[in-house]
Design a protein around this motif. Sequence first.
Motif, PDB file in Angstrom:
ATOM      1  N   GLU A  22     -15.732 -26.580  54.466  1.00 56.42           N
ATOM      2  CA  GLU A  22     -14.433 -27.476  54.308  1.00 56.42           C
ATOM      3  C   GLU A  22     -14.219 -27.838  52.821  1.00 56.42           C
ATOM      4  OE1 GLU A  22     -13.428 -32.020  55.724  1.00 56.42           O
ATOM      5  OE2 GLU A  22     -14.949 -30.936  56.925  1.00 56.42           O
ATOM      6  N   ASP A  23     -13.183 -27.476  52.373  1.00 57.39           N
ATOM      7  CA  ASP A  23     -12.953 -27.798  51.125  1.00 57.39           C
ATOM      8  C   ASP A  23     -12.331 -29.387  50.992  1.00 57.39           C
ATOM      9  OD1 ASP A  23     -12.236 -27.377  48.154  1.00 57.39           O
ATOM     10  OD2 ASP A  23     -10.156 -26.500  48.534  1.00 57.39           O
ATOM     11  N   GLY A  24     -13.020 -30.037  50.229  1.00 55.21           N
ATOM     12  CA  GLY A  24     -12.767 -31.444  49.996  1.00 55.21           C
ATOM     13  C   GLY A  24     -12.331 -31.824  48.523  1.00 55.21           C
ATOM     14  N   GLU A  25     -11.726 -32.972  48.461  1.00 53.96           N
ATOM     15  CA  GLU A  25     -11.252 -33.603  47.057  1.00 53.96           C
ATOM     16  C   GLU A  25     -12.444 -34.071  46.183  1.00 53.96           C
ATOM     17  OE1 GLU A  25      -8.489 -37.200  45.771  1.00 53.96           O
ATOM     18  OE2 GLU A  25      -7.557 -36.085  47.164  1.00 53.96           O
ATOM     19  N   LYS A  26     -13.439 -34.677  46.786  1.00 48.75           N
ATOM     20  CA  LYS A  26     -14.696 -35.346  46.350  1.00 48.75           C
ATOM     21  C   LYS A  26     -15.798 -34.324  46.542  1.00 48.75           C
ATOM     22  CE  LYS A  26     -13.441 -39.894  45.599  1.00 48.75           C
ATOM     23  NZ  LYS A  26     -13.697 -41.354  45.727  1.00 48.75           N
ATOM     24  N   VAL A  27     -15.960 -33.937  47.623  1.00 49.79           N
ATOM     25  CA  VAL A  27     -17.106 -32.994  48.303  1.00 49.79           C
ATOM     26  C   VAL A  27     -16.610 -31.895  49.010  1.00 49.79           C
ATOM     27  CG1 VAL A  27     -19.383 -33.055  49.209  1.00 49.79           C
ATOM     28  CG2 VAL A  27     -18.692 -34.962  48.068  1.00 49.79           C
ATOM     29  N   SER A  28     -17.189 -30.543  48.621  1.00 48.43           N
ATOM     30  CA  SER A  28     -16.794 -29.469  49.695  1.00 48.43           C
ATOM     31  C   SER A  28     -18.305 -29.147  50.437  1.00 48.43           C
ATOM     32  CB  SER A  28     -16.420 -28.266  48.789  1.00 48.43           C
ATOM     33  OG  SER A  28     -15.165 -28.514  48.407  1.00 48.43           O
ATOM     34  N   LEU A  29     -17.935 -28.660  51.642  1.00 47.74           N
ATOM     35  CA  LEU A  29     -19.240 -28.051  52.320  1.00 47.74           C
ATOM     36  C   LEU A  29     -19.100 -26.989  52.569  1.00 47.74           C
ATOM     37  CD1 LEU A  29     -18.763 -30.954  55.291  1.00 47.74           C
ATOM     38  CD2 LEU A  29     -19.823 -31.158  53.142  1.00 47.74           C
ATOM     39  N   TYR A  30     -20.332 -26.271  52.308  1.00 47.09           N
ATOM     40  CA  TYR A  30     -20.576 -24.870  52.549  1.00 47.09           C
ATOM     41  C   TYR A  30     -21.965 -24.805  53.440  1.00 47.09           C
ATOM     42  CZ  TYR A  30     -17.670 -23.737  48.353  1.00 47.09           C
ATOM     43  OH  TYR A  30     -16.749 -23.565  47.341  1.00 47.09           O
ATOM     44  N   SER A  31     -22.112 -23.561  53.800  1.00 43.78           N
ATOM     45  CA  SER A  31     -23.312 -23.298  54.683  1.00 43.78           C
ATOM     46  C   SER A  31     -23.756 -21.572  54.647  1.00 43.78           C
ATOM     47  CB  SER A  31     -23.187 -23.588  56.430  1.00 43.78           C
ATOM     48  OG  SER A  31     -24.254 -23.701  57.087  1.00 43.78           O
ATOM     49  N   PRO A  32     -24.910 -21.527  54.705  1.00 43.91           N
ATOM     50  CA  PRO A  32     -25.486 -20.341  54.651  1.00 43.91           C
ATOM     51  C   PRO A  32     -25.012 -19.553  55.902  1.00 43.91           C
ATOM     52  CG  PRO A  32     -27.487 -21.636  54.085  1.00 43.91           C
ATOM     53  CD  PRO A  32     -26.206 -22.364  54.483  1.00 43.91           C
ATOM     54  N   HIS A  33     -24.537 -18.251  55.896  1.00 37.75           N
ATOM     55  CA  HIS A  33     -24.291 -17.478  57.153  1.00 37.75           C
ATOM     56  C   HIS A  33     -25.136 -16.389  56.881  1.00 37.75           C
ATOM     57  CE1 HIS A  33     -21.146 -16.756  60.304  1.00 37.75           C
ATOM     58  NE2 HIS A  33     -22.342 -15.889  60.493  1.00 37.75           N
ATOM     59  N   PHE A  34     -25.926 -16.012  57.856  1.00 32.34           N
ATOM     60  CA  PHE A  34     -26.884 -14.863  57.825  1.00 32.34           C
ATOM     61  C   PHE A  34     -26.137 -13.450  58.341  1.00 32.34           C
ATOM     62  CE2 PHE A  34     -30.038 -17.875  56.880  1.00 32.34           C
ATOM     63  CZ  PHE A  34     -30.813 -17.408  55.945  1.00 32.34           C
ATOM     64  N   GLU A  35     -26.410 -12.590  57.531  1.00 28.65           N
ATOM     65  CA  GLU A  35     -25.717 -11.348  58.263  1.00 28.65           C
ATOM     66  C   GLU A  35     -26.194 -10.908  59.604  1.00 28.65           C
ATOM     67  OE1 GLU A  35     -26.882  -7.132  56.777  1.00 28.65           O
ATOM     68  OE2 GLU A  35     -25.189  -7.661  55.369  1.00 28.65           O
ATOM     69  N   GLY A  36     -25.230 -10.572  60.471  1.00 29.32           N
ATOM     70  CA  GLY A  36     -25.502 -10.378  61.843  1.00 29.32           C
ATOM     71  C   GLY A  36     -25.439 -11.546  62.767  1.00 29.32           C
ATOM     72  N   GLU A  37     -25.427 -12.678  62.317  1.00 27.31           N
ATOM     73  CA  GLU A  37     -25.522 -13.792  63.143  1.00 27.31           C
ATOM     74  C   GLU A  37     -24.026 -14.330  63.375  1.00 27.31           C
ATOM     75  OE1 GLU A  37     -28.431 -16.695  61.971  1.00 27.31           O
ATOM     76  OE2 GLU A  37     -30.054 -15.277  61.959  1.00 27.31           O
ATOM     77  N   GLU A  38     -23.903 -14.897  64.386  1.00 29.68           N
ATOM     78  CA  GLU A  38     -22.427 -15.500  64.851  1.00 29.68           C
ATOM     79  C   GLU A  38     -21.953 -16.726  64.092  1.00 29.68           C
ATOM     80  OE1 GLU A  38     -19.687 -16.341  68.754  1.00 29.68           O
ATOM     81  OE2 GLU A  38     -21.833 -15.603  68.820  1.00 29.68           O
ATOM     82  N   PHE A  39     -22.988 -17.635  63.873  1.00 29.65           N
ATOM     83  CA  PHE A  39     -22.790 -18.737  63.275  1.00 29.65           C
ATOM     84  C   PHE A  39     -23.295 -19.112  62.047  1.00 29.65           C
ATOM     85  CE2 PHE A  39     -22.083 -19.190  67.961  1.00 29.65           C
ATOM     86  CZ  PHE A  39     -20.741 -19.446  68.058  1.00 29.65           C
ATOM     87  N   SER A  40     -22.910 -19.881  61.126  1.00 31.78           N
ATOM     88  CA  SER A  40     -23.586 -20.455  59.919  1.00 31.78           C
ATOM     89  C   SER A  40     -24.714 -21.220  60.388  1.00 31.78           C
ATOM     90  CB  SER A  40     -22.654 -21.247  59.152  1.00 31.78           C
ATOM     91  OG  SER A  40     -22.356 -22.590  59.572  1.00 31.78           O
ATOM     92  N   GLU A  41     -25.625 -21.423  59.714  1.00 29.22           N
ATOM     93  CA  GLU A  41     -26.835 -22.357  59.874  1.00 29.22           C
ATOM     94  C   GLU A  41     -26.323 -23.763  60.135  1.00 29.22           C
ATOM     95  OE1 GLU A  41     -30.153 -21.276  59.786  1.00 29.22           O
ATOM     96  OE2 GLU A  41     -28.963 -19.663  59.778  1.00 29.22           O
ATOM     97  N   PHE A  42     -25.506 -24.438  59.650  1.00 27.96           N
ATOM     98  CA  PHE A  42     -24.765 -25.832  59.916  1.00 27.96           C
ATOM     99  C   PHE A  42     -24.167 -25.644  61.354  1.00 27.96           C
ATOM    100  CE2 PHE A  42     -21.662 -29.080  60.027  1.00 27.96           C
ATOM    101  CZ  PHE A  42     -22.502 -30.204  60.221  1.00 27.96           C
ATOM    102  N   GLU A  43     -23.585 -24.774  61.578  1.00 27.06           N
ATOM    103  CA  GLU A  43     -22.867 -24.597  63.117  1.00 27.06           C
ATOM    104  C   GLU A  43     -23.984 -24.392  64.198  1.00 27.06           C
ATOM    105  OE1 GLU A  43     -18.559 -22.366  61.693  1.00 27.06           O
ATOM    106  OE2 GLU A  43     -20.510 -21.250  61.867  1.00 27.06           O
TER     107      GLU A  43
END
Length: 171
Positions: free
Chosen positions: A22-43
Amino acid sequence: MFIFATDYRVIMERNLLIELLEDGEKVSLYSPHFEGEEFSEFEKFLLIYKDTYPDDVRQLVYRLDIIKRDGAEDRHFRYEGTKRDRVMALPSHLETTSLRLYLLNIQAKILILGNGGVKSTATYQEDGNLHRQVKTLQKIDIELKQREKNLEIVVKGTELLGELSFTINEE
Protein backbone atom coordinates in the motif's frame (compact mmCIF):
# COMPACT_ATOMS: atom_id res chain seq x y z
CA MET A 1 19.74 -24.52 -3.07
CA PHE A 2 21.24 -26.00 0.09
CA ILE A 3 24.59 -25.13 1.58
CA PHE A 4 25.96 -27.36 4.31
CA ALA A 5 27.71 -25.55 7.13
CA THR A 6 30.65 -27.06 8.99
CA ASP A 7 28.59 -27.88 12.06
CA TYR A 8 26.16 -29.88 9.90
CA ARG A 9 23.28 -27.42 10.04
CA VAL A 10 21.46 -27.08 6.76
CA ILE A 11 21.39 -23.52 5.48
CA MET A 12 18.87 -22.76 2.78
CA GLU A 13 19.06 -19.84 0.40
CA ARG A 14 15.69 -18.14 -0.10
CA ASN A 15 14.88 -15.60 -2.78
CA LEU A 16 12.48 -12.81 -1.95
CA LEU A 17 11.04 -9.59 -3.24
CA ILE A 18 10.11 -6.65 -1.02
CA GLU A 19 6.72 -5.93 -2.53
CA LEU A 20 4.58 -2.84 -2.15
CA LEU A 21 1.29 -3.55 -0.38
CA GLU A 22 0.00 0.00 0.00
CA ASP A 23 1.39 3.33 -1.12
CA GLY A 24 0.65 6.06 1.39
CA GLU A 25 1.13 9.79 1.72
CA LYS A 26 2.97 9.55 5.06
CA VAL A 27 3.84 5.84 5.24
CA SER A 28 3.94 3.06 2.67
CA LEU A 29 3.56 -0.60 3.52
CA TYR A 30 5.75 -3.30 2.01
CA SER A 31 6.18 -6.98 2.83
CA PRO A 32 8.71 -9.69 1.96
CA HIS A 33 7.33 -12.16 -0.57
CA PHE A 34 9.38 -15.35 -0.83
CA GLU A 35 9.81 -17.00 -4.21
CA GLY A 36 7.44 -19.90 -4.73
CA GLU A 37 4.98 -18.78 -2.06
CA GLU A 38 1.50 -17.54 -2.83
CA PHE A 39 1.36 -14.77 -0.22
CA SER A 40 3.65 -12.16 1.31
CA GLU A 41 4.72 -12.59 4.94
CA PHE A 42 2.14 -10.07 6.17
CA GLU A 43 -0.63 -11.68 4.15
CA LYS A 44 0.32 -15.06 5.63
CA PHE A 45 0.14 -13.54 9.12
CA LEU A 46 -3.38 -12.22 8.46
CA LEU A 47 -4.54 -15.51 6.94
CA ILE A 48 -3.17 -17.60 9.80
CA TYR A 49 -4.59 -15.53 12.66
CA LYS A 50 -7.73 -13.77 11.35
CA ASP A 51 -10.08 -16.58 12.43
CA THR A 52 -8.43 -17.63 15.72
CA TYR A 53 -7.51 -14.14 16.97
CA PRO A 54 -9.95 -11.82 15.16
CA ASP A 55 -9.92 -9.09 17.82
CA ASP A 56 -6.13 -9.01 17.95
CA VAL A 57 -5.84 -8.87 14.15
CA ARG A 58 -8.44 -6.10 14.05
CA GLN A 59 -6.49 -4.13 16.69
CA LEU A 60 -3.20 -4.52 14.79
CA VAL A 61 -4.78 -3.45 11.49
CA TYR A 62 -6.39 -0.48 13.27
CA ARG A 63 -2.96 0.52 14.62
CA LEU A 64 -1.51 0.28 11.09
CA ASP A 65 -4.29 2.57 9.86
CA ILE A 66 -3.37 5.15 12.53
CA ILE A 67 0.31 4.87 11.58
CA LYS A 68 -0.51 5.35 7.90
CA ARG A 69 -2.52 8.46 8.79
CA ASP A 70 -0.15 9.99 11.37
CA GLY A 71 3.31 8.63 10.49
CA ALA A 72 5.53 5.84 11.79
CA GLU A 73 7.01 7.43 14.89
CA ASP A 74 8.71 5.09 17.35
CA ARG A 75 5.96 5.54 19.95
CA HIS A 76 3.73 3.24 17.90
CA PHE A 77 6.07 0.24 18.27
CA ARG A 78 7.99 -2.01 20.61
CA TYR A 79 11.71 -2.25 20.01
CA GLU A 80 12.70 -5.80 19.19
CA GLY A 81 15.81 -7.36 17.76
CA THR A 82 19.06 -5.57 18.59
CA LYS A 83 20.28 -1.97 18.64
CA ARG A 84 21.93 -2.57 15.25
CA ASP A 85 18.71 -3.37 13.38
CA ARG A 86 15.38 -1.73 12.67
CA VAL A 87 13.16 -4.59 13.82
CA MET A 88 10.10 -3.45 15.74
CA ALA A 89 6.84 -5.04 16.79
CA LEU A 90 3.19 -4.20 17.08
CA PRO A 91 1.36 -3.62 19.32
CA SER A 92 3.15 -0.89 21.26
CA HIS A 93 3.55 -1.11 25.04
CA LEU A 94 0.31 0.87 25.37
CA GLU A 95 -1.79 -1.94 23.92
CA THR A 96 -2.09 -5.62 24.64
CA THR A 97 -2.78 -8.45 22.27
CA SER A 98 -1.85 -12.10 22.21
CA LEU A 99 -0.18 -11.55 18.84
CA ARG A 100 3.05 -9.87 17.81
CA LEU A 101 3.58 -8.56 14.31
CA TYR A 102 7.23 -7.93 13.44
CA LEU A 103 8.32 -5.27 10.98
CA LEU A 104 11.14 -3.03 9.83
CA ASN A 105 10.67 0.72 10.22
CA ILE A 106 12.67 2.47 7.50
CA GLN A 107 13.13 6.21 8.18
CA ALA A 108 9.61 6.43 9.69
CA LYS A 109 8.27 6.48 6.11
CA ILE A 110 8.31 2.82 5.11
CA LEU A 111 7.15 -0.21 7.06
CA ILE A 112 8.21 -3.63 5.86
CA LEU A 113 5.61 -5.85 7.48
CA GLY A 114 6.86 -9.32 8.26
CA ASN A 115 5.14 -12.16 10.02
CA GLY A 116 4.65 -12.89 13.69
CA GLY A 117 2.69 -15.11 15.97
CA VAL A 118 1.23 -15.73 19.40
CA LYS A 119 3.33 -14.17 22.16
CA SER A 120 3.21 -16.64 25.05
CA THR A 121 6.79 -16.35 26.37
CA ALA A 122 8.61 -13.52 28.15
CA THR A 123 10.89 -12.90 25.17
CA TYR A 124 10.64 -13.68 21.48
CA GLN A 125 13.90 -15.67 21.72
CA GLU A 126 12.15 -18.30 23.85
CA ASP A 127 9.63 -19.09 21.10
CA GLY A 128 10.93 -20.86 17.97
CA ASN A 129 8.43 -19.26 15.58
CA LEU A 130 8.79 -15.69 16.90
CA HIS A 131 12.58 -16.01 16.97
CA ARG A 132 12.59 -17.21 13.35
CA GLN A 133 10.38 -14.27 12.28
CA VAL A 134 12.69 -11.72 13.92
CA LYS A 135 15.84 -13.39 12.51
CA THR A 136 14.35 -13.30 9.00
CA LEU A 137 13.69 -9.55 9.29
CA GLN A 138 17.16 -8.98 10.71
CA LYS A 139 18.70 -10.70 7.67
CA ILE A 140 16.52 -8.63 5.34
CA ASP A 141 17.55 -5.48 7.23
CA ILE A 142 21.26 -6.31 6.82
CA GLU A 143 20.78 -6.68 3.07
CA LEU A 144 18.71 -3.48 2.83
CA LYS A 145 21.28 -1.46 4.79
CA GLN A 146 24.08 -2.70 2.55
CA ARG A 147 22.12 -1.73 -0.54
CA GLU A 148 21.23 1.65 0.95
CA LYS A 149 24.91 2.26 1.72
CA ASN A 150 25.83 1.36 -1.87
CA LEU A 151 22.94 3.53 -3.17
CA GLU A 152 21.40 0.48 -4.85
CA ILE A 153 18.25 1.20 -2.83
CA VAL A 154 17.08 4.70 -1.92
CA VAL A 155 14.16 6.05 0.05
CA LYS A 156 12.38 8.82 -1.85
CA GLY A 157 9.46 10.09 0.17
CA THR A 158 7.47 6.98 1.02
CA GLU A 159 8.91 4.97 -1.86
CA LEU A 160 11.59 2.32 -1.64
CA LEU A 161 13.38 2.49 -4.99
CA GLY A 162 15.97 0.16 -6.46
CA GLU A 163 16.64 -3.56 -6.60
CA LEU A 164 14.18 -5.03 -4.10
CA SER A 165 14.75 -8.71 -4.85
CA PHE A 166 17.57 -10.62 -3.19
CA THR A 167 18.59 -13.80 -1.41
CA ILE A 168 18.95 -14.47 2.30
CA ASN A 169 20.23 -17.56 4.10
CA GLU A 170 17.99 -19.32 6.58
CA GLU A 171 18.75 -22.24 8.86
